[in-house]
Design an enzyme around this catalytic site. Structure first.
Site, PDB file in Angstrom:
ATOM      1  N   GLY A  59     -12.169   2.176  12.012  1.00 33.44           N
ATOM      2  CA  GLY A  59     -13.578   2.195  11.589  1.00 33.44           C
ATOM      3  C   GLY A  59     -14.061   3.583  11.208  1.00 33.44           C
ATOM      4  O   GLY A  59     -15.245   3.874  11.286  1.00 33.44           O
TER       5      GLY A  59
ATOM      6  N   LEU B   9     -10.989   5.510   7.090  1.00 36.28           N
ATOM      7  CA  LEU B   9      -9.616   5.906   6.742  1.00 36.28           C
ATOM      8  C   LEU B   9      -8.732   4.680   6.567  1.00 36.28           C
ATOM      9  O   LEU B   9      -7.515   4.763   6.565  1.00 36.28           O
ATOM     10  CB  LEU B   9      -9.059   6.854   7.814  1.00 36.28           C
ATOM     11  CG  LEU B   9      -9.909   8.120   8.004  1.00 36.28           C
ATOM     12  CD1 LEU B   9      -9.394   8.953   9.164  1.00 36.28           C
ATOM     13  CD2 LEU B   9      -9.933   8.951   6.722  1.00 36.28           C
TER      14      LEU B   9
ATOM     15  N   SER C 226      -8.192  -0.946   8.368  1.00 33.77           N
ATOM     16  CA  SER C 226      -8.158  -2.389   8.080  1.00 33.77           C
ATOM     17  C   SER C 226      -7.016  -2.719   7.121  1.00 33.77           C
ATOM     18  O   SER C 226      -6.233  -3.643   7.372  1.00 33.77           O
ATOM     19  CB  SER C 226      -9.504  -2.865   7.522  1.00 33.77           C
ATOM     20  OG  SER C 226      -9.846  -2.181   6.340  1.00 33.77           O
TER      21      SER C 226
ATOM     22  N   ASP D 158      -7.896   0.272  -0.964  1.00 29.97           N
ATOM     23  CA  ASP D 158      -7.217   0.584   0.298  1.00 29.97           C
ATOM     24  C   ASP D 158      -5.847  -0.080   0.389  1.00 29.97           C
ATOM     25  O   ASP D 158      -4.854   0.541   0.772  1.00 29.97           O
ATOM     26  CB  ASP D 158      -8.074   0.125   1.486  1.00 29.97           C
ATOM     27  CG  ASP D 158      -9.444   0.782   1.483  1.00 29.97           C
ATOM     28  OD1 ASP D 158      -9.632   1.726   0.691  1.00 29.97           O
ATOM     29  OD2 ASP D 158     -10.313   0.347   2.258  1.00 29.97           O
TER      30      ASP D 158
HETATM   31  P1  ADP Z   1     -11.649   1.259   8.322  1.00 25.31           P
HETATM   32  O1  ADP Z   1     -10.784   0.391   7.495  1.00 25.31           O
HETATM   33  O2  ADP Z   1     -12.243   2.373   7.558  1.00 25.31           O
HETATM   34  O3  ADP Z   1     -10.985   1.750   9.566  1.00 25.31           O
HETATM   35  P2  ADP Z   1     -13.070  -1.217   8.575  1.00 25.31           P
HETATM   36  O4  ADP Z   1     -14.424  -1.546   9.092  1.00 25.31           O
HETATM   37  O5  ADP Z   1     -12.732  -1.616   7.198  1.00 25.31           O
HETATM   38  O6  ADP Z   1     -12.868   0.360   8.784  1.00 25.31           O
HETATM   39  O7  ADP Z   1     -11.967  -1.866   9.497  1.00 25.31           O
HETATM   40  C1  ADP Z   1     -11.993  -1.640  10.888  1.00 25.31           C
HETATM   41  C2  ADP Z   1     -11.722  -2.934  11.596  1.00 25.31           C
HETATM   42  O8  ADP Z   1     -10.350  -3.347  11.359  1.00 25.31           O
HETATM   43  C3  ADP Z   1     -11.811  -2.826  13.099  1.00 25.31           C
HETATM   44  O9  ADP Z   1     -13.132  -3.015  13.524  1.00 25.31           O
HETATM   45  C4  ADP Z   1     -10.905  -3.948  13.562  1.00 25.31           C
HETATM   46  O10 ADP Z   1     -11.575  -5.179  13.477  1.00 25.31           O
HETATM   47  C5  ADP Z   1      -9.810  -3.938  12.509  1.00 25.31           C
HETATM   48  N1  ADP Z   1      -8.643  -3.126  12.913  1.00 25.31           N
HETATM   49  C6  ADP Z   1      -8.149  -2.062  12.265  1.00 25.31           C
HETATM   50  N2  ADP Z   1      -7.059  -1.562  12.888  1.00 25.31           N
HETATM   51  C7  ADP Z   1      -6.862  -2.334  13.972  1.00 25.31           C
HETATM   52  C8  ADP Z   1      -5.887  -2.345  15.029  1.00 25.31           C
HETATM   53  N3  ADP Z   1      -4.914  -1.448  15.102  1.00 25.31           N
HETATM   54  N4  ADP Z   1      -6.003  -3.323  15.959  1.00 25.31           N
HETATM   55  C9  ADP Z   1      -6.990  -4.243  15.901  1.00 25.31           C
HETATM   56  N5  ADP Z   1      -7.919  -4.270  14.942  1.00 25.31           N
HETATM   57  C10 ADP Z   1      -7.872  -3.333  13.986  1.00 25.31           C
HETATM   58 MG    MG Z   2     -11.410  -0.805   5.884  1.00 27.84          MG
END
Ligand code: ADP
Ligand code: MG
Length: 388
Positions: A131, A134, A137, A184
């Site tokens: 979140g 970076l 997701s 992304d």
């Molecule tokens: P970003 O992609 O910039 O980090 P996003 O809001 O697009 O932010 O995505 C973040 C979300 O992706 C988290 O809130 C979670 O739901 C999910 N996520 C990302 N990496 C993981 C992980 N390693 N384990 C579980 N959920 C994850």
């Molecule tokens: Mg994202």
């Protein structure tokens, strides 16, 4: 000072295999790896059919998988307390609450694309800050996609890579419901070590741009202000862009000129479109500046981009503005916020000998302002997704 290290890939892969065996009682048969990314120029331009210039990070997500003999899907993450369990039949648009939708969504989208993904156990672990703008997701989606492709015995050809990117985009937009644009997933899969990736969302061409940083480091600062792409901010910016395109009689803002945009009646929509049109031009100019090692030009471009996001697109926040201003004061040749905005991270191009000073100056300024302590990453341009 808090620095997030990417870790050694072989060590991390071994740890994920061990964690999987520990959790499920049997070792995984496939392991996928996909990186986070930092975007150097081109924010919110992907869904306007424009240009972007991201770099894949050395920080990645690892997904371990093992096929089951039934229809069950089990998913667990080292970053989350709650595991998810369901059946293949349950997977679909907006049927899965929370983080597991990103992973389960990939299973659904790959099945929709005709791949016979079976019931499966999955375990993920990540070094990408979650979140933080970076792209944790896409790292999650793409690591799962690559693991599943390996599970199915598919070879990671360019055609399959493109298919997996589409499946990951569908997972995020349709299953999770985050209206993001595709940058992304593309860089998480097609990123190349030592390069940024110029992506054109009209021609869908990807072109590696070799980055000779000539004694500079890409310093990323995660402000730890959490953004949420499913909140209204991202979607409303997207809607403003569509309104502008419609008023201008073009399909996307890629086709719009600044002259035409200046004639838009609605002041807010005009500013949104001004950001997109100017930002797309800045991507081309940024490639030229990097190629010419023209740090002065790069500094001006990053500065103009940051102002455009702060004032016209209104997606910055005090923490990002501080991180950017202080980085430049402390010796960065260029700095801007990066990612979708409303929190998240900044990126700075810093002479190697000033890296420590920049990180410390930002930390000190955050402490003075009463902001949460930021974390920093060195964004060494790295390779995209792979089977590991
Ligand atoms: P970003 O992609 O910039 O980090 P996003 O809001 O697009 O932010 O995505 C973040 C979300 O992706 C988290 O809130 C979670 O739901 C999910 N996520 C990302 N990496 C993981 C992980 N390693 N384990 C579980 N959920 C994850
Ligand atoms: Mg994202």
């Amino acid at each position: 000072m808090s620095l997030v290290e990417p870790g050694e890939p072989a060590t991390l892969a071994a740890a994920v295999r061990a964690a999987f065996a520990d959790h499920y009682g049997e070792p995984p048969t496939s392991l996928g790896r996909a990186p986070g990314r930092v975007n150097l120029m081109g924010e919110h331009t992907d869904y306007n059919a424009g240009l972007v210039l991201p770099v894949a990070l050395p920080h990645a997500t690892y997904a371990a998988a093992r096929a089951r003999g039934d229809e069950l899907v089990r998913i667990t993450s080292a970053q989350e307390d709650e595991a998810w369990e369901g059946t293949l039949a349950e997977l679909g648009p907006r049927t899965i609450e929370g983080w597991a939708g990103y992973a389960a969504g990939v299973i659904w989208a790959m099945r929709e694309a005709g791949h016979r993904v079976p019931g499966v156990d999955l375990l993920v672990d990540s070094r990408v800050p979650v979140g933080a703008g970076l792209s944790s997701s896409a790292a999650l989606e793409c690591s799962v996609a690559v693991a599943l492709a390996d599970l199915l015995g598919l070879e990671l050809t360019d055609d399959l890579r493109r298919e997996l990117i589409e499946a990951c985009i569908r997972a995020e937009t349709e299953v999770v419901g985050a209206p993001t644009g595709g940058m992304d997933q593309t860089v998480a899969v097609f990123g190349e070590a030592g390069s940024a990736l110029l992506i054109d969302f009209t021609s869908h061409e990807t072109t590696p741009v070799s980055l000779d940083l000539a004694g500079h480091t890409l310093v990323v600062t995660d402000t730890r202000v959490k953004h949420a792409l499913t909140d209204g901010g991202y979607g409303s910016r997207r809607a403003d862009c569509e309104t502008a395109a419609e008023a201008l009689g073009v399909t996307t803002l890629r086709e719009a000129t600044q002259e035409a945009v200046d004639g838009l009646d609605d002041e807010r929509v005009r500013r949104r479109a001004t950001h997109i049109v100017s930002e797309i031009q800045r991507v081309t100019d940024t490639v030229t500046a990097f190629e010419g090692l023209d740090w002065d030009a790069l500094g001006r471009l990053f500065d103009a981009s940051h102002r455009s996001m702060r004032d016209d697109f209104e997606i910055s926040c005090p923490e990002l503005d501080t991180a950017v201003a202080v980085a430049v004061q402390a010796g960065a040749v260029a700095a801007r916020m990066t990612g979708g905005g409303f929190g998240g991270s900044s990126v700075a191009v810093v002479p190697d000998e000033r890296v420590d000073a920049v990180m410390r100056a930002v930390d000190a300024a955050f402490a003075l302002e009463g902001f949460r302590s930021p974390v920093h990453l060195r964004a060494v341009p790295s390779a995209g997704a792979s089977v590991s």
